[in-house]
Design an enzyme around this catalytic site. Sequence first.
Site, PDB file in Angstrom:
ATOM      1  CG  HIS A 122      31.057  20.377   8.110  1.00  0.00           C
ATOM      2  ND1 HIS A 122      31.559  21.609   8.490  1.00  0.00           N
ATOM      3  CD2 HIS A 122      32.130  19.593   7.840  1.00  0.00           C
ATOM      4  CE1 HIS A 122      32.886  21.572   8.454  1.00  0.00           C
ATOM      5  NE2 HIS A 122      33.256  20.359   8.053  1.00  0.00           N
TER       6      HIS A 122
ATOM      7  CB  SER B 271      35.484  18.061   9.585  1.00  0.00           C
ATOM      8  OG  SER B 271      35.416  18.503   8.239  1.00  0.00           O
TER       9      SER B 271
ATOM     10  CG  ASP C  23      29.212  24.082   9.559  1.00  0.00           C
ATOM     11  OD1 ASP C  23      28.361  23.707   8.722  1.00  0.00           O
ATOM     12  OD2 ASP C  23      30.243  23.441   9.813  1.00  0.00           O
TER      13      ASP C  23
END
Length: 335
Positions: free
Chosen positions: A227, A62, A224
Amino acid sequence: MTGQVGGAVAGLTAVSAWILLRQAADARRVIPMAEAPPPRGDGVYGAKFPGKPLSLCILGDSTAAGYGVHRPRETPGALFATGISRRLHRPVRLHRLAVVGSISAGLPWQVDAALEHRPDLAVIFIGGNDVTHASGRPAAVRHLADAVRRLRESDCKVVVGTCPDLGAIKPIKPPLRWLARRWSRQLAALQTVAVVEAGGRTVSLGNLLGPMFEADPGRMYSSDRFHPSAEGYARAAAVMMPTVLAALGEDDRVAGVPGLLAEGVRTLPEAADEAVRAPGTEVSPTRVNGRDRGPAGRWAQLRRHPWFGEPRHWFGSRSTGDGAVRYTPEDHQVG
């Protein structure tokens, strides 16, 4: 007695793995999911420049995909493509093949896809999910080494951002944080050795943005809280850009550049250990007296560079001086 000690160690390892998996699952419940998958950003950057586009593939998890940002230009792939095209004055065609949630075992399929594009350069970010899923480190490192080796066999240059220090992530609480930090660093050191042996270069990420995240989490984290934000990704890409350019044969790092720290030659295991303890450090293969190996194994070179307060002229005239890339619409053509 030896058997008892060995059994106790094995038991502690099993308990540690259970705790890590349990608290990782708890952390995922605490960390909100992003509203949408990361934007792709595939296409040609620097289309105004002449010549055949350089083929750039972004592989990994990710972080490589740019999870947590909302504009294609904010993803690591777009940042690298923009910086490379401006520095080399040639177009760059970006292929983002990274998969959110990927572990190292997923790299073979990403490499299969990358080889279809005949890449000139591959940038890989991998390892964080191997830690939170308690994947076996030897297997994870083997998958990464195989990926680098296959790419190098196709004459593709490879730069790997090694496993970040997950102990720097706020939603992860002790004892998971302590275990995650230790396992992250162990994996990063093993990755460094494997990548350089396979012919690639590494940049240690570690807790690279940790102090900045501590000081200004609202600015450096995405929504979030796990990240990086767009600025966080830009700063990480800026730290890796000198190594990316060096891999392509464009190395601006010469004696006398303000802030350039001393270079050093070490055995590869020593270099890997030092890099883990000094985030932002490049490790690349080198030769001593015409030989790539000595009595203690392969030689490696350590290089460290100024971080975020120094001018970064490799981004060209649009450099902001803070290490970030400023994107303009003419940099990118989809297709």
